[in-house]
Design an enzyme around this catalytic site. Structure first.
Site, PDB file in Angstrom:
ATOM      1  CG  HIS A 192      38.930  35.832  46.300  1.00 55.14           C
ATOM      2  ND1 HIS A 192      39.636  36.871  46.839  1.00 55.14           N
ATOM      3  CD2 HIS A 192      38.441  36.263  45.122  1.00 55.14           C
ATOM      4  CE1 HIS A 192      39.593  37.902  45.997  1.00 55.14           C
ATOM      5  NE2 HIS A 192      38.885  37.554  44.950  1.00 55.14           N
ATOM      6  CD  GLU A 435      39.267  44.897  40.960  1.00 56.48           C
ATOM      7  OE1 GLU A 435      38.491  44.175  41.594  1.00 56.48           O
ATOM      8  OE2 GLU A 435      40.177  44.445  40.245  1.00 56.48           O
ATOM      9  CG  ASP A 459      39.073  43.914  45.356  1.00 52.84           C
ATOM     10  OD1 ASP A 459      39.451  43.687  46.517  1.00 52.84           O
ATOM     11  OD2 ASP A 459      39.198  43.104  44.433  1.00 52.84           O
TER      12      ASP A 459
HETATM   13  C1  PEP Z   1      35.488  42.445  42.780  1.00 53.50           C
HETATM   14  O1  PEP Z   1      36.466  42.913  43.375  1.00 53.50           O
HETATM   15  O2  PEP Z   1      34.322  42.864  42.953  1.00 53.50           O
HETATM   16  C2  PEP Z   1      35.650  41.357  41.813  1.00 53.50           C
HETATM   17  C3  PEP Z   1      34.649  40.947  41.087  1.00 53.50           C
HETATM   18  O3  PEP Z   1      36.867  40.734  41.774  1.00 53.50           O
HETATM   19  P1  PEP Z   1      37.348  39.688  42.889  1.00 53.50           P
HETATM   20  O4  PEP Z   1      36.160  39.364  43.762  1.00 53.50           O
HETATM   21  O5  PEP Z   1      37.851  38.502  42.193  1.00 53.50           O
HETATM   22  O6  PEP Z   1      38.396  40.447  43.618  1.00 53.50           O
HETATM   23 MG    MG Z   2      38.435  42.383  42.739  1.00 53.92          MG
END
Ligand code: PEP
Ligand code: MG
Length: 571
Positions: A192, A435, A459
């Site tokens: 993140h 996900e 994910d």
């Molecule tokens: C993902 O998991 O691809 C997604 C878009 O959510 P995040 O990256 O916030 O976990």
């Molecule tokens: Mg995600």
């Protein structure tokens, strides 16, 4: 000059002075037991001295800002009251003398327990105090340790941040004006902090392994976040070369932006793909449209909760969501309910540390276990839907029961809005992220329950290949070309289309040009990505034939490994 190699996680080139950042939300806290009563007296005296000096520091701050900012002085005064609170003192005294433990640990244990009790309260005022008490605990610990709390929020000059890792909650508050680049030991393209760096357009190279041991404050770095190289104290020739490369790159990006902003992403044989933006903060929405977004495909609302300060109340959330809706001027805005947990820790929302946070109390699991918090967010989103098209999306759904429960809470939130005569879009669309592999596999059972899917490949990849998305040691395994991932995407897209709903992809692979043909061929209706990637991806889609992409995807689905898929793409 030494050159280190890592992963370019947020594209760009920058140079500047090193600022080593070693801090985080909570410092390393020593814990030890003592035997003699005099040691207890000493620990208690240390605690009282820490309180006194922290109170004095705050009183000085109050004097300095008294005339300019009433809200801030009120906050400081209430923090002083908390520092002097008898109950806090009694509990810490008891901890030191009954458990015979040092003052730092007593301050940490007591403040954390108090914060958690307050957070569970039905009373909004008490819940707000939870953050304050946790903050006070941290300040006291720094005082006792005799160190300054390191801050990224206010930097005195332009720097390149070098750190082992930066948590998303620290990264969200960093002083964007002064951070030229990030160079981290840890991290990968889908963690993140990398996502935030891309949103903030701050070049970043991660997974460098040991850069923190190679540089010191004041060293000069060039961060080439295209090749993933970091140059330590480069010679003059290298500096000049990179300055020129950065200028040329900026020019060509600008001209691509100019030509692509207002065009559609449509293949040569007429297949349209909607291109939207992922945002983390409401303030990013305007920029998304400047890059040519056709809506907001993923608003990661949890960052409102991770930013320093208290968890936002309904009104604060409503203002943030409605700001995005207003800027969107009729384009759809997909607001994801909070994805707290995993690597996105909001300290006071948590009771205990988890052994496997990524497999633990995260996202919808956390929201369903905290109905008041969840419904407060749902009401805020519903109210924003009165101002323009809004879609609600649930993160990390793993099965039908979870989705049913989330939808039930949404219905309850609607009734609560109705009873307060608050306006909202009665036909608001609710969708789910796909996900978790289990959700992808039963996508046909989930599709009839919702109006859309959005595939979170960051994910999906992490959970299907079993690679921690933030761990640089295993990131080599995390290829989105793994046929297992492609097959899960295909199952999901087919299930959506059979049920007559649309399916988006919103993970990092949407920004990767080498994946665009595959995603087009697999049948994605919509791609959502960091704004800066939009012009590039639009131009790739416009150069493709959807028919050829479908053939390519079919062949890729029959491959046995990521390298076979890669070879296929090369041909
Ligand atoms: C993902 O998991 O691809 C997604 C878009 O959510 P995040 O990256 O916030 O976990
Ligand atoms: Mg995600």
């Amino acid at each position: 000059m030494e050159v280190l190699k890592g992963t370019a996680t947020s594209s760009g080139i920058a140079s500047g002075e090193v600022y080593i950042w070693t801090g985080g939300e909570t410092p390393e806290i020593p814990r030890y037991k003592f035997r003699r009563i005099e040691d207890g007296e000493r620990e208690w005296a240390r605690f009282l001295a820490a309180v006194e000096s922290e109170v004095k520091r705050k009183e000085r701050q109050v004097e300095q800002i008294l005339k300019t900012n009433k809200t801030e002085t009120d906050l400081l005064k209430s923090q002083i009251m908390m520092l002097e609170d008898i109950e806090l003192h009694d509990q810490i005294h008891e901890h030191i003398f009954e458990k015979n433990e040092n003052a730092e640990w007593a301050a940490w244990d007591v403040s954390r327990a108090l914060a958690q009790t307050l957070f569970k309260s039905q009373n909004a005022y008490l819940r707000e105090r939870a953050i304050d008490i946790a903050g006070i605990g941290n300040e006291l610990i720094y005082r006792l340790l005799g160190t300054e709390r390191p801050v990224l929020e206010k930097l005195a000059k332009d720097v390149i941040i070098v750190a082992h890792d930066i948590s998303p909650s620290d990264a969200i508050g960093m002083d964007k004006k002064h951070v030229r680049a990030l160079a981290l030991d840890a991290g990968s393209a889908v963690c993140h902090t990398a996502i935030l760096a891309r949103s903030f357009e701050i070049p970043a190279v991660m997974g460098l392994g040991n850069i923190t041991q190679k540089v010191k404050n004041g060293d000069f770095l060039i961060v080439n976040a295209i090749s993933g190289e970091v140059f330590i104290n480069p010679d003059e020739e290298t500096v000049k070369h990179y300055q020129k490369t950065a200028r040329t790159r900026n020019k060509s990006m600008f001209s691509k932006l100019e030509t692509m902003r207002d065009v559609e992403a449509i293949t040569k044989d007429g297949v349209r793909i909607t291109i939207k933006a992922n945002i983390e903060l409401s303030g990013e929405a305007e920029k998304a449209y400047q890059y040519g977004a056709q809506g907001i495909g993923l608003y990661r609302s949890e960052f409102l909760f991770l930013a320093p300060g208290r968890p936002p109340e309904e009104e604060t959330q409503y203002l943030a969501y409605s700001a995005v809706v207003k800027v969107s001027k009729g384009a759809p805005v997909t607001i994801r309910t909070i994805d707290i947990g995993g690597d996105k820790i909001a300290p006071t929302l948590y009771e205990a540390e988890e052994k496997n946070p990524l497999l633990g109390w995260r996202a919808i699991r956390f929201s369903l276990a905290n109905p008041e918090l969840f419904k407060t967010q749902l009401r805020a989103i519903l109210r924003a839907s009165a101002l323009g098209p809004v879609r609600i999306m649930f993160p990390m759904i793993s099965g039908k029961e979870e989705l049913e429960l989330a939808l039930k809470f949404l219905e309850e939130a609607k009734l609560e809005c109705k009873s307060k005569k608050q306006k909202f879009d009665k036909n608001i669309m609710a969708g789910t992220m796909i996900e978790v592999p289990s959700a992808a596999i039963i996508a046909d059972s989930l599709a009839p329950m919702v109006s859309f899917f959005s595939i979170g490949t960051n994910d999906l990849l992490q959970y299907s290949i079993a690679v921690d998305r933030g761990n640089e040691k295993v990131s080599y395994l995390a290829s989105p070309m793994h046929p297992a991932v492609l097959r899960l995407i295909k199952i999901t897209l087919d299930a959506a289309h059979n049920a007559g709903i649309t399916a988006a992809v919103c993970g990092q692979i949407t920004e990767d040009c080498s994946m665009t043909a595959l995603l087009t061929g697999l049948g994605a209706d919509e791609l959502s990505m960091t704004a800066i990637a939009i012009p590039k991806i639009k131009s790739v889609i416009r150069s493709l034939s959807a028919k050829e992409c479908r053939e390519l995807a079919e062949n890729a689905l029959n491959c046995g490994s990521a390298s076979e898929v890669k070879a296929l793409l090369k041909n």
